[in-house]
Each structure stands twice: as structure tokens, then as C-alpha cells.
Design an enzyme around this catalytic site. Structure first.
Site, PDB file in Angstrom:
ATOM      1  N   ALA A 196      55.035  74.047 -94.794  1.00 50.47           N
ATOM      2  CA  ALA A 196      55.457  73.120 -94.609  1.00 50.47           C
ATOM      3  C   ALA A 196      55.417  71.724 -93.694  1.00 50.47           C
ATOM      4  CB  ALA A 196      57.232  73.022 -94.850  1.00 50.47           C
ATOM      5  N   ASP A 197      55.711  70.279 -94.360  1.00 46.81           N
ATOM      6  CA  ASP A 197      55.470  69.935 -92.820  1.00 46.81           C
ATOM      7  C   ASP A 197      56.296  68.030 -93.741  1.00 46.81           C
ATOM      8  OD1 ASP A 197      53.178  68.428 -91.010  1.00 46.81           O
ATOM      9  OD2 ASP A 197      53.997  65.878 -92.814  1.00 46.81           O
ATOM     10  N   THR A 198      57.432  67.118 -92.564  1.00 53.05           N
ATOM     11  CA  THR A 198      58.193  66.922 -92.060  1.00 53.05           C
ATOM     12  C   THR A 198      57.245  65.301 -91.520  1.00 53.05           C
ATOM     13  OG1 THR A 198      59.942  68.173 -91.737  1.00 53.05           O
ATOM     14  CG2 THR A 198      60.595  66.408 -91.417  1.00 53.05           C
ATOM     15  N   GLY A 204      57.199  68.094 -97.636  1.00 57.04           N
ATOM     16  CA  GLY A 204      57.150  68.699 -98.157  1.00 57.04           C
ATOM     17  C   GLY A 204      56.095  69.586 -98.066  1.00 57.04           C
TER      18      GLY A 204
END
Length: 194
Positions: A74-76, A111
Site C-alpha cells: 500500500a501507499d498513502t 493505493g
């Protein structure tokens, strides 16, 4: 609740204690495996595409190394006026970010990429966060005490600032924490049942 859904071993590719806690709360069997990944991205991407692109790059680091496991990455990012705010470089940068967010609405985009059986399943979630106006003293004290240098937008919703400064959220709370658990849960169950 343990065992409601028997899933293969999940590899969570994140050092974030917040993401680890959220996966734990979903009652999935998981282990954390970390790899260094270049988090740069093409300039022309929209914010939603940036979060998904970086999540996918993180998942690609595990390609060819799996034996039936599921990798979750994940990437925030925090976005205001289409300006992407990543993790602050230092205290001054964190203060600058929070001054920009103060009294305004911003978007938090996470994402997610699930690598399973050689396929990359990607999605994102967006939440709108409404900040009240913060004083310079509050911002400085928060940065000094909580040192939010590992957090996009220089804040953690589960910390003091979230309790005192966020007026409301449109969308998923867990997405703002760093992992949209509602969507992740549904996607994992769907993939394994296929």
C-alpha cells in the site's frame, strides 16, 4: 472470528505499525516482509495513479519469490489542490505541511496492490478530511511531540491531531490511517474464492 475465511499466508510489505495493526484486526494470518523500493513516480500521473503506481512497484519486488502466498502492499498520499504531500523531510517541512492543511479540506488516497498467483490486483480509496484552523503553537507542539516524519501529510489521524483538529471525514477512516480495510477485505476474499 479466527478462521472465518481460510486464506493463504499474507505477506504485508509495510513497516507501518498502523497497517500491521489493521491487518491484525482483520483476523488474517500474516507476516511482515520488507524490501527497499524506489518510490519515485512519473510526473504526469494523477494523485490516485501515483498511490497505485507506488503500491504496484512495492509488490513487484516480490515477483517470482512467492510460493502461494498473497502479498499486500500500500501507499498513502495526502493531496490538497492536486499538490501531493508525501512524508515530511524534517520538522520545518512538517510544520509547513500542517499550515497548508489547516482550516481546509484535503484528500487522503491509499493505493493498494495485491499480488496473488502472478497477478497484480490494484485499487485505491479516497477520503476527504476536514481540518479546523490550527494555531501555529498547536502545529509546532504536535510536530515536536509526535514527530510525524513517517506519515504522509505530516499527521496521524489516530494521534492528538486527529482527536482535536479533524472536524469530519467523508469516506473510510481506515483509509486515512493507511489501509482501506473494507475494500481490502472484499478484494482478498474475492481473489481467493475465484
Amino acid at each position: 472470528m479466527k478462521g472465518i475465511h481460510q486464506l493463504p499466508q499474507i505477506i504485508l510489505a509495510s513497516k507501518s505499525p498502523r497497517r500491521q495493526e489493521l491487518i491484525r484486526l482483520l483476523d488474517f494470518d500474516f507476516k511482515v516482509v520488507l524490501k527497499e523500493v524506489d518510490e519515485s513516480y512519473p510526473e504526469e500521473l494523477k494523485p490516485e495513479e501515483v498511490a497505485v503506481y507506488i503500491a504496484e512497484q512495492k509488490a513487484k519486488a516480490y515477483d517470482g519469490e512467492l510460493n502461494g502466498e498473497i502479498v499486500v502492499t500500500a501507499d498513502t498520499i495526502v493531496c490538497i489542490d492536486d499538490q501531493i504531500l508525501g512524508k515530511p523531510e524534517d520538522a520545518a517541512h512538517a510544520v509547513e505541511m500542517l499550515q497548508l492543511l489547516s482550516g481546509r479540506v484535503h484528500r487522503v488516497i491509499t493505493g493498494v496492490c495485491i499480488l496473488y498467483k502472478g497477478e497484480y490486483n490494484k485499487f485505491f480509496d479516497v477520503s476527504e478530511v476536514f481540518f479546523r484552523k490550527l494555531t501555529d503553537e498547536e502545529i509546532t507542539a504536535y510536530v515536536s511531540q509526535y514527530k510525524p516524519f513517517d506519515k504522509a501529510g505530516a499527521y496521524g489521524i489516530q494521534e492528538w491531531i486527529g482527536l482535536t483538529a479533524i472536524e469530519r471525514i467523508n469516506g473510510s477512516y481506515t483509509n486515512v490511517v493507511g489501509l482501506p480495510t473494507e475494500k481490502l477485505y472484499q478484494q482478498l476474499i474475492r481473489l481467493v474464492k475465484q
